[in-house]
Write an enzyme that holds these catalytic residues in place. Structure first.
Site, short mmCIF file in Angstrom:
data_model
loop_
_atom_site.label_atom_id
_atom_site.label_comp_id
_atom_site.label_asym_id
_atom_site.label_seq_id
_atom_site.Cartn_x
_atom_site.Cartn_y
_atom_site.Cartn_z
N GLU A 143 7.86 1.81 1.96
CA GLU A 143 8.73 1.32 0.89
C GLU A 143 8.11 1.54 -0.49
O GLU A 143 8.83 1.72 -1.47
CB GLU A 143 9.07 -0.16 1.09
N MET A 150 -12.68 8.62 -11.59
CA MET A 150 -12.65 7.85 -12.83
C MET A 150 -13.58 6.64 -12.73
O MET A 150 -14.27 6.30 -13.70
CB MET A 150 -11.22 7.42 -13.14
N LYS A 179 21.83 -11.50 5.08
CA LYS A 179 22.48 -10.72 6.13
C LYS A 179 23.93 -11.17 6.34
O LYS A 179 24.82 -10.34 6.55
CB LYS A 179 21.68 -10.83 7.42
N PHE A 186 12.03 -15.36 10.71
CA PHE A 186 11.38 -14.07 10.94
C PHE A 186 11.65 -13.12 9.76
O PHE A 186 12.79 -12.91 9.37
CB PHE A 186 11.90 -13.45 12.25
N GLN A 187 10.60 -12.59 9.21
CA GLN A 187 10.66 -11.65 8.07
C GLN A 187 11.33 -12.24 6.83
O GLN A 187 11.94 -11.52 6.05
CB GLN A 187 11.32 -10.34 8.49
C1 LIG Z 1 -3.79 1.13 -6.55
C2 LIG Z 1 -5.02 1.31 -7.39
N1 LIG Z 1 -6.22 0.91 -6.93
C3 LIG Z 1 -7.33 1.07 -7.68
C4 LIG Z 1 -7.26 1.65 -8.91
C5 LIG Z 1 -8.51 1.81 -9.76
N2 LIG Z 1 -8.78 3.24 -10.01
C6 LIG Z 1 -8.43 3.85 -11.16
S1 LIG Z 1 -8.80 5.45 -11.19
C7 LIG Z 1 -9.51 5.38 -9.67
C8 LIG Z 1 -10.13 6.58 -9.04
C9 LIG Z 1 -9.14 7.62 -8.72
O1 LIG Z 1 -9.75 8.57 -7.89
P1 LIG Z 1 -9.03 9.89 -7.49
O2 LIG Z 1 -7.64 9.60 -7.02
O3 LIG Z 1 -9.87 10.63 -6.53
O4 LIG Z 1 -8.89 10.68 -8.85
P2 LIG Z 1 -10.04 11.21 -9.85
O5 LIG Z 1 -10.36 10.11 -10.80
O6 LIG Z 1 -11.20 11.60 -9.01
O7 LIG Z 1 -9.41 12.35 -10.52
C10 LIG Z 1 -9.44 4.08 -9.16
C11 LIG Z 1 -9.98 3.65 -7.87
C12 LIG Z 1 -5.99 2.04 -9.35
N3 LIG Z 1 -5.79 2.57 -10.56
N4 LIG Z 1 -4.90 1.89 -8.56
#
Ligand SMILES: Cc1ncc(C[n+]2csc(CCOP(=O)(O)OP(=O)(O)O)c2C)c(N)n1
Lengths: 177, 577
Positions: free
Chosen positions: B67, B492, B179, B129-130
């Site tokens: 979803e 990042m 529902k 449920f749900q």
């Molecule tokens: C759902 C979610 N969880 C955690 C983060 C924190 N976060 C921001 S950038 C990042 C790393 C992203 O890594 P990747 O997808 O490999 O991309 P890259 O930065 O290596 O290009 C994380 C964990 C986020 N933005 N979204």
């Protein structure tokens, strides 16, 4: 910027819909603002509810909060006011053992002097009601506490403003569109 | 629903039919012009799915694999089409899985209508449920929501939902339908909602505020425009261009404002914000008048508010009065729809140019080019860089592709280096920064604009957050191009660890599966590139493909994105290394 924290009464006119209380209180929660009191009731306009919310915040925050509230689809208008700009009151009730009414003559004096109303009396207990400012209610509670209070309850603040709130105009304007 | 009394409606079909609530759901969607929706079935929404089966020649349902994917796909669809995206789910876990997408849409002002099934009304509140209180859960992240417990309430609730989602500052709404309401019958007549008493979507633009703004701009020595998504949402691209060209004011964009003005425009001076360009960030603290248009002074844009543009008079154009003075104190606020307010502004602006001021941007660009950009897009070191991949994509797409980026280093690189020559070309999760956004959003984007090339740029981390949507791509034949920039890191976060946590790479290194095999398992053409000499050819092949295509590019493991405004620092303290 060190702005003073003051007491503000925030008035919100809303549609009478389920879920709005949640939406409005969430705005305060997100900003970590503690609500001192909250009252909701119907207003002078048919089908329109009014929230009266008391908070201690800076004026800048009050302004922002009001804008965020107005942004909610079903909030019609929101205003904020200082204590000076409103006429406000709270109301409270005390439940006290009936025997005390006769055994403690002092209680009768308190009732007379504090402009308190007896709502009901029966064999077991009697109930007092008083409206007024918070400090008056608190003083009464302190006075009665010495004798023993079976139950105490206080309402949130209700307030009307000294100046006009132009919410009716807003509604008329919409209805004529 | 008591609200009906306060809502204005316009009849679209005046013949009344006696039908079930679930048929009313479908007929309401059709009346709103919905041709595609994204979702996932389950017990509490099955009557509606049953109706969908009957109406499949009129309304196309896309079964995503999660979803969250449905919500993001609907966002991608909405962002590129400007129409309302629709997502549907069952009660409980189905509904909660939508939440991330809804929150993302809320902060990025994306119009969505989400429909969730709910347990029968006599079971509400009983931990059936749900059952979840999805109206309560979604309240803080929706523009509006409601629960419908009677079939007769369905048309008005959906009409109101569509009206609210798309009007004014757009946003997501959720309609939860029990529902029993889906099963029981009503006299159906659809009336479009054309107004809600308590809701004023577009504030009137005050001509005096426009005049005051024009006077400030006309007399400014170093005026500077920063525009945001409000320009795209208001379809005010042409008006923005006129304002910029007539006044000669250098203009920069926030991430979500990207593509409203072509990258190649001589007055387009780049992106602001944490990983934006050097010149617009630096010169924010030098301009004398800052003109913010349809942007909300997000903290990723402003850095430390105490030092942000303090020397400047600030003019703020916005549709949402709650944005005025929220973060930055403005001198002149111009409320209204950007299309109208910018047109009014253009009328009263003087023809002007600011050559020596513009030259300052060019000079700083040169510095940024030498210190950062050159090494990013024309690297001399051995490892592949993310920037050179973007450069190849630009060449093959002529800057006309819609770039759907995920969240992380690759996102910042995509926004920095992709050429945006067509509006609505940058689809990314700006405000929430949701990893997992891009793959499903690309599906929705491609379906809304099949004639456009849609390229998803994703990190190896974010790709695996919704990798299951490869199944949706395979099944629907959505011809999206997927580029995974694999650095075997949550890049990042690793960059922050390197710069601010003494290189302690706590839980950011990733051991990845064989992505090419996975894509092939979903019957998607796939290729991996490890060497520079293979890159151009691979990108060319991908872009030439008529079908979906997966390209993995193994990039330098520990590359950083610069420039950078460290979190909480002043925008003028932007670092080049
Ligand atoms: C759902 C979610 N969880 C955690 C983060 C924190 N976060 C921001 S950038 C990042 C790393 C992203 O890594 P990747 O997808 O490999 O991309 P890259 O930065 O290596 O290009 C994380 C964990 C986020 N933005 N979204």
């Amino acid at each position: 910027m060190n702005e003073d924290i003051k007491t503000f009464t925030i008035s919100v006119y809303t549609e009478n819909n389920i879920g709005l209380l949640n939406r409005i209180s969430a705005i305060f929660q997100r900003r970590h603002i503690n609500i001192e009191s909250l009252t909701t009731s119907r207003s002078e306009i048919d089908g329109v509810n009014r929230f009266v919310i008391v908070v201690n915040i800076t004026e800048t925050n009050a302004k922002k909060i009001v804008k965020q509230i107005e942004k909610q689809v079903e909030a019609i208008r929101a205003y904020y006011h200082t204590d000076d700009e409103t006429i406000f009151t709270e109301s409270c009730m005390f439940k006290i053992k009936s025997s005390l009414l006769f055994d403690e003559p002092q209680i009768q004096n308190i009732i007379k002097e504090s402009d308190t109303r007896i709502v009901t009396v029966n064999r077991e207990f009697f109930v007092l009601e008083k409206s007024g400012r918070r400090h008056e209610i608190e003083a009464l509670r302190r006075d009665l506490n010495v004798f023993g209070i079976m139950q105490f309850v206080r309402s949130g603040r209700i307030a009307v403003t000294k100046d006009e709130m132009k919410v009716t105009e807003v509604l008329t304007a919409f209805n004529n569109q | 629903m008591k609200t009906q009394t306060a809502d204005k409606t316009k009849e679209v079909a005046n013949k009344t039919e006696h039908i079930t609530g679930s048929e009313a759901v479908i007929k309401s969607l059709i009346a709103e012009g919905v041709d595609v929706l994204y979702g996932y079935p389950g017990g509490a929404i099955m009557p509606v799915y049953d109706e969908l089966f009957k109406f499949q020649d009129q309304i196309h349902h896309v079964l995503t694999r999660h979803e969250q994917g449905a919500a993001h796909a609907a966002q991608g669809y909405a962002r590129i089409s400007g129409k309302v995206g629709v997502a549907m789910a069952t009660s409980g876990p189905g509904a909660t899985n939508l939440i991330t997408g809804i929150a993302d849409a809320q902060i990025d002002s994306t119009p969505l209508v989400c429909i969730t099934g709910q347990v029968a009304s006599h079971l509400l509140g009983s931990d059936a449920f749900q059952e979840t209180d999805i109206v309560g859960i979604s309240t803080p992240v929706t523009k509006w929501n409601c629960q419908v417990t009677k079939a007769s309430e369905i048309p008005a609730a959906l009409a109101k939902a569509f009206y609210i989602a798309r009007s004014g500052r757009p946003g997501p709404v959720l309609v939860d339908i029990t529902k029993d309401a889906q099963i029981s019958e009503l006299d159906f007549k659809y009336e479009k909602c054309v107004g809600v008493r308590s809701y004023k979507p577009i504030p009137k633009t005050n001509p005096d505020s426009v005049k005051a703004a024009a006077e400030l701009i006309n007399n400014a020595k170093k005026p500077f425009i920063v525009w945001g998504q409000g320009v795209i949402l208001g379809e005010a691209e042409a008006e923005l261009k006129t304002v910029i060209e007539k006044s000669g004011v250098p203009a920069a964009w926030t991430i979500l404002g990207a593509s409203a003005l072509p990258t190649s425009h001589p007055l387009n001076v780049g992106m602001v914000g944490m990983h934006g360009n050097y010149a617009p960030n630096k010169l924010t603290n030098e301009c004398d008048v800052l003109i913010a248009i349809g942007m909300r002074f997000d903290d990723r844009v402003t850095g430390d508010l105490n030092t942000y543009a303090k020397q400047a008079k600030v003019i703020h154009f916005d549709i949402d009065p709650a944005e005025i003075d929220k973060n930055v104190k403005t001198d002149i606020a111009v409320l209204g729809n950007s299309k109208e307010s910018l047109a009014m502004l253009a009328e009263v602006l003087n023809e002007n140019s600011h050559d020596s001021w513009l030259q300052k941007f060019k000079d700083l660009y040169k510095i940024e080019y030498e210190k950062v950009i050159k090494d990013d897009i024309e690297p001399t070191k051995e490892g592949l860089t993310m920037g050179e991949v973007l450069k190849q994509i630009n060449i093959e797409s002529e800057g006309k592709a819609a770039i759907v980026s995920d969240v992380g280093q690759h996102q910042m690189i995509a926004c920095r280096y992709a050429d945006f020559n067509v509006t609505k070309s940058n689809i990314t999760s700006g405000g929430l920064g949701t990893m997992g956004f891009a793959l499903p959003a690309a599906i929705g984007a491609k379906m809304a604009a099949p004639e456009r090339e849609v390229v998803a740029i994703i990190g190896d981390g974010g790709y695996q957050m919704n990798i299951q949507e490869l199944g949706t791509i395979f099944q629907t034949k959505a011809a999206v191009k997927i580029v995974v920039l694999n650095n075997e890191f949550l890049g990042m976060v690793r960059q922050w660890q390197q710069l601010f946590f003494d290189k302690r790479y706590a839980s950011t290194e990733m051991t990845n599966p064989d992505f090419v095999t996975i894509a092939k398992g979903y019957h998607i053409q796939a290729k991996r590139v490890e060497k520079r000499e293979d890159l151009a050819e691979a990108v060319k092949e991908m872009m030439a493909s008529k079908e979906s295509y997966f390209l993995e590019v193994c990039v330098e493991k520990e590359d950083n994105v610069f420039p950078m405004v460290p979190s909480g620092a002043s925008v003028s303290d932007i670092r080049l290394s």
